[in-house]
Design an enzyme around this catalytic site. Structure first.
Site: not given
Ligand code: 13P
Length: 253
Positions: A9-11, A98, A100, A170, A176, A216, A237-238
């Site tokens: 997920n590049w966000k 998600h 967020e 999640e 994050g 993470s 994510g990251g």
């Molecule tokens: P991180 O891997 O950066 O913690 O993010 C997870 C996430 O929200 C994937 O959708």
């Protein structure tokens, strides 16, 4: 057998130029290094979907997804993205719910239920996200909280449609933050999610659904998490923003 999925997920990261460079690297490395049993997905910003799909179109184990979708088919919804647009841009997956989006855009379980149904009806695979806050976990209410998210957004589906959904657990406190759920904590919740699905749709359906862990996840902890019997992949994510890390996670199976 349920699918093994490593989704990135590049966000809201990467310019088009940088995104295309990342997508090319991931696609090339995946064909050389990643088992064909693993499906890799790049969930990119909307505006990159079409170009990234072009890069991934000949790959056997890399595909593309969106990060959000409207519950409406089309019309006067400025700034929103429809299922048809996602499909016409070459993507086949869409993240729905998600944390967020739930937090910053106040998405409700009912809205997410409508989106999941519409995505399936149009032929997209929803990656439905669930997970509790730190406060909910500390109050020991995480199992009930996540079950309620599943119930309110997924339990109206037919068993046939439920099989088309991918779930991502999640925990918000792990996103994050660098704090990962332990493999025991992840397995406990994934099993609880599967049991909850089995209670509603039957064990056979529950056993076919891929449940991904997100929060993470990185090369250093992926192997232990992915070794858990009910962890069928990751939503990353990251670490999905660096081709080497993303590929190394996919190689951890
Ligand atoms: P991180 O891997 O950066 O913690 O993010 C997870 C996430 O929200 C994937 O959708």
């Amino acid at each position: 057998m349920r699918k093994k999925i490593i989704a990135g997920n590049w966000k809201m990261n990467k310019s088009l130029e940088d995104g295309l460079a990342l997508a090319s690297e991931v696609t090339n490395m995946a064909s050389d290094e990643v088992s064909s049993e693993v499906t890799m997905i790049m969930c990119t910003p909307d505006i990159h979907l079409s170009a990234v799909s072009g890069i991934a179109k000949d790959a056997t184990n890399v595909t593309v997804g969106a990060q959000n979708m409207s519950e409406h088919e089309s019309g006067a919804y400025t700034g929103d993205l429809s299922a048809e647009m996602i499909i016409s841009a070459g993507a086949s997956f869409v993240i729905i719910g998600h944390s967020e989006r739930r937090e910053y855009h106040f998405e409700t379980n009912q809205q997410l239920a409508d989106r999941v149904k519409l995505a399936i009806a149009k032929g997209l695979t929803p990656i439905f996200c669930c997970g509790e806050s730190l406060e909910t976990r500390e109050a020991n209410e995480h199992v009930g909280f996540v079950n309620n998210q599943l119930k309110e957004s997924l339990f109206d589906l037919s068993a046939e449609d439920m099989k088309k959904v991918v779930i991502a657990y999640e925990p918000i406190w792990a996103i994050g933050t660098g704090v990962t759920a332990s493999s025991d904590q992840a397995q406990e919740m994934h099993l609880s999610i599967r049991n909850s699905l089995a209670g509603q749709f039957g064990q056979e359906v529950a056993d076919e659904i891929s449940i991904l862990y997100g929060g993470s996840m990185k090369p250093a902890n992926a192997q232990e998490l992915l070794a858990q019997p009910d962890v069928d992949g990751g939503l990353i994510g990251g670490a999905s923003l660096k081709a080497r890390d993303f590929i190394d996670i996919a190689k951890s199976y």
